[in-house]
Design an enzyme around this catalytic site. Structure first.
Site, PDB file in Angstrom:
ATOM      1  N   VAL A  42     -59.818  37.300  87.826  1.00 43.52           N
ATOM      2  CA  VAL A  42     -60.092  36.846  89.186  1.00 43.52           C
ATOM      3  C   VAL A  42     -61.136  35.740  89.169  1.00 43.52           C
ATOM      4  O   VAL A  42     -62.119  35.825  88.425  1.00 43.52           O
ATOM      5  CB  VAL A  42     -60.626  38.041  90.016  1.00 43.52           C
ATOM      6  CG1 VAL A  42     -61.137  37.578  91.367  1.00 43.52           C
ATOM      7  CG2 VAL A  42     -59.558  39.110  90.184  1.00 43.52           C
ATOM      8  N   CYS A  43     -60.923  34.703  89.979  1.00 39.31           N
ATOM      9  CA  CYS A  43     -61.981  33.699  90.173  1.00 39.31           C
ATOM     10  C   CYS A  43     -61.994  33.279  91.635  1.00 39.31           C
ATOM     11  O   CYS A  43     -61.397  33.943  92.476  1.00 39.31           O
ATOM     12  CB  CYS A  43     -61.800  32.508  89.250  1.00 39.31           C
ATOM     13  SG  CYS A  43     -60.397  31.479  89.667  1.00 39.31           S
ATOM     14  N   ALA A  44     -62.685  32.183  91.946  1.00 37.90           N
ATOM     15  CA  ALA A  44     -62.858  31.802  93.346  1.00 37.90           C
ATOM     16  C   ALA A  44     -61.553  31.332  93.968  1.00 37.90           C
ATOM     17  O   ALA A  44     -61.173  31.745  95.054  1.00 37.90           O
ATOM     18  CB  ALA A  44     -63.926  30.726  93.472  1.00 37.90           C
TER      19      ALA A  44
ATOM     20  N   MET B 113     -60.250  34.622  95.089  1.00 35.97           N
ATOM     21  CA  MET B 113     -60.954  35.388  96.119  1.00 35.97           C
ATOM     22  C   MET B 113     -60.683  34.824  97.518  1.00 35.97           C
ATOM     23  O   MET B 113     -60.812  35.530  98.511  1.00 35.97           O
ATOM     24  CB  MET B 113     -62.458  35.400  95.837  1.00 35.97           C
ATOM     25  CG  MET B 113     -62.862  36.245  94.639  1.00 35.97           C
ATOM     26  SD  MET B 113     -62.403  37.997  94.765  1.00 35.97           S
ATOM     27  CE  MET B 113     -63.735  38.652  95.801  1.00 35.97           C
TER      28      MET B 113
END
Lengths: 187, 381
Positions: free
Chosen positions: B75-77, B104
């Site tokens: 998961v990242c931004a 996210m």
């Protein structure tokens, strides 16, 4: 604000992770102590470049924004800076210098850090001549003045103090620990 | 440049897994401050944080931390860095690795519809769980008509859902002027020709026309028996108004949550509104039927999610169990709702300006403003 740097990396239009991937590569190609400017449009790069610099030991100097473009400034860390290798005997502590400035508002402070470091945080009235340019710009200084030489940690200013001493400056002091520990007023 | 064999997992798929209590391992590659502020949580979720910039030259350092016996989601931004890291994990022979599609940002925007229950005279009430941010919206559907309460910015979700139910949206209502998220109430009303309702005491500064949501308001949906009864309940904001739907459900806005109560400080008036908040919780709500099912506008912790993700509780049970309803001493209450409050939601002042119609940021700017958790309850961390 035009800040003199050693290399400009154009990371405009690149999405995360590319601005940091490219910055890392660019910094690897620079010499220790040199400054990289990263131009990016990815807003996330602001927090990421700070975290990345902090955890890798490189010196994050600051960022500014012009329109949609972020300009980040990072100085490649220099392993020698953390080691004690000062030779010039005539030193003054940060606190003593603060006191001296109160006694004599005309006391000269020579800041030998890179222009990008100077741009983001400096003692008011300090003169900026990077160590690498000192020899050719030495005429800008007066041999009779009391000159306090400062950098980030006291090592570059040690070399600058030795150089000034060799060139006939008699009243030169190296400021320790330098800007990294400076508690006084800055602009 | 995606690695062969690397799959994306959508926010919807991830939500289903969280709600089904599937064992999941999350490798979050955002920087540590973002992770500490706000991350994906759930009863069966294990997560670690290794910023992507430590993995640029390879993933050797994390390989031994990645389990082989459960699904792994990177998961990242926004997505880019998670594709970059997950691709390297797959190349290193890790299976069951995917990345969160849209990062996210997508997680923050996903809405999961959950049926709450049926209404007495036909019709149903649905809850929309914004799992990534802890916001809850509601839709009351009856006899071809619908009302949406505390509409979120993603208005097309509500339009599509109403279409599937063969219902026309007739009303959109906000229980108060929100500070943690951008309301979609006005926009949805404009799209569908519905009436938009807002408590007048929260609307001093709004620059658009609205219908006054006060105790005199008569709002019906479909069958006339499905009645929405507003109950003035100040405290979180001065205008905060709860809604009793079908004599069964208490939509409590940001006044009362399942495990906490609303904070009174987001409009800058904590001291002024403490006594309003206490009066609402300890006397107005006390006069209501204990059998009402409380449906709040937020949840703060994954433990507040019930079966299928539903967030609800019987009012009588909350009077027994909710710590916010069990502070006999008024001074203790005052202290709890004004001191040591969690950090305020990201960009909450700008969000209030948007909800008043005073500023109109772009979609991208609105998305950025809403980044992070909602933090409307006094116990949110």
């Amino acid at each position: 604000m035009a800040i003199k740097v050693d290399r400009v990396l154009d990371a405009k239009g690149l999405a995360c992770p590319m601005p940091i991937v490219r910055s890392k590569k660019a910094l690897e190609e620079l010499a220790a102590g040199q400054v990289l400017e990263v131009q990016a449009t990815d807003k996330g790069s602001l927090a990421d470049i700070q975290s990345w610099a902090r955890t890798t030991g490189h010196q994050y100097l600051g960022s500014n924004q012009e329109g949609d473009i972020l300009h980040h400034f990072v100085r490649k860390s220099d392993p020698s800076e953390v080691k004690e290798q000062r030779k010039y005997p005539n030193t003054i502590t940060n606190e003593q210098l603060e006191q001296r400035m109160k006694e004599n508002p005309n006391v000269k402070i020579l800041d030998v850090r890179e222009p990008a470091e100077f741009a983001f945080s400096r003692i008011p009235g300090a003169i900026s001549i990077p160590l690498g340019e000192l020899e050719q710009r030495i005429n800008e200084l007066d041999q009779e003045d009391e000159i306090n030489v400062i950098c980030r940690t006291g090592n570059r200013s040690d070399m600058a103090s030795q150089l000034l001493n060799e060139k006939g400056f008699k009243n030169v002091k190296n400021v320790i620990s330098g800007m990294s520990e400076w508690k006084g007023f800055i602009e | 440049m995606e690695t062969i064999g690397l799959k994306g997992m959508t926010a919807g798929e991830l939500t289903k897994k969280v709600l089904d209590n599937t064992e999941l391992f999350i490798l979050d590659v955002r920087n540590d401050s973002d992770y500490d502020d706000w991350k994906i949580e759930g009863a069966t979720i294990e997560s670690i944080n290794v910023p992507y910039f430590h993995l640029i030259d390879g993933v050797d350092d994390v390989l031994d931390k990645i389990p082989d016996d459960k699904e792994v989601v990177v998961v990242c931004a926004k997505e880019g860095s998670s594709v970059f890291v997950a691709g390297q994990l797959v190349e290193q022979g890790k299976h069951h690795v995917s990345y969160l599609v849209g990062g996210m940002k997508a997680w923050s925007e996903h809405l999961e519809p959950v049926k709450v229950g049926d209404l007495q005279d036909g019709g149903s009430i649905y809850q929309f769980v914004r799992i990534g941010k802890g916001c809850l919206s509601y839709m009351v559907v009856s006899n071809g008509e619908a009302a949406v309460i505390d509409t979120l910015r993603m208005t097309e979700v509500f339009e599509n859902f109403a279409k599937e139910q063969n219902a026309v949206i007739k009303h959109t209502l906000d229980t108060h002027l929100h500070a943690d998220h951008i309301s979609g109430g006005l926009k949805l009303a404009q799209h569908t020709g519905a009436k938009y309702w807002l408590p007048p005491k929260d609307a001093d500064e709004v620059v658009f026309n609205y219908n006054q949501l006060d105790e005199h308001a008569e709002i019906t949906v479909g069958n006339t028996k499905i009645h929405i009864q507003p109950v003035y309940s100040p405290g979180h904001t001065i205008g905060s108004t709860s809604l009793i739907v079908d004599n069964q459900y208490l939509l409590s806005g940001d006044i009362l949550f399942v495990q906490s109560i609303g904070r009174p400080d987001l409009a800058g008036k904590a001291e002024d509104w403490v006594s309003d908040l206490r009066n609402t919780l300890y006397s107005r709500y006390k006069r209501l039927s204990e059998d009402l099912i409380v449906l709040p506008a937020h949840f703060g912790k994954a433990t507040e999610l019930g079966v299928g993700g539903k967030v609800s509780a019987r009012l009588g049970d909350l009077f027994k169990e909710n710590p916010g309803l069990n502070m006999e001493d008024e001074a203790e209450f005052r202290k709890a709702v004004t001191e040591n409050l969690p950090p305020q939601p990201h960009a909450y002042q700008e969000i209030r300006q948007v909800n008043m119609g005073k500023i109109t940021p772009t979609d991208e700017e609105q998305r950025d403003m809403e980044t992070g958790p909602n933090r409307c309850a006094i116990h949110d961390k």
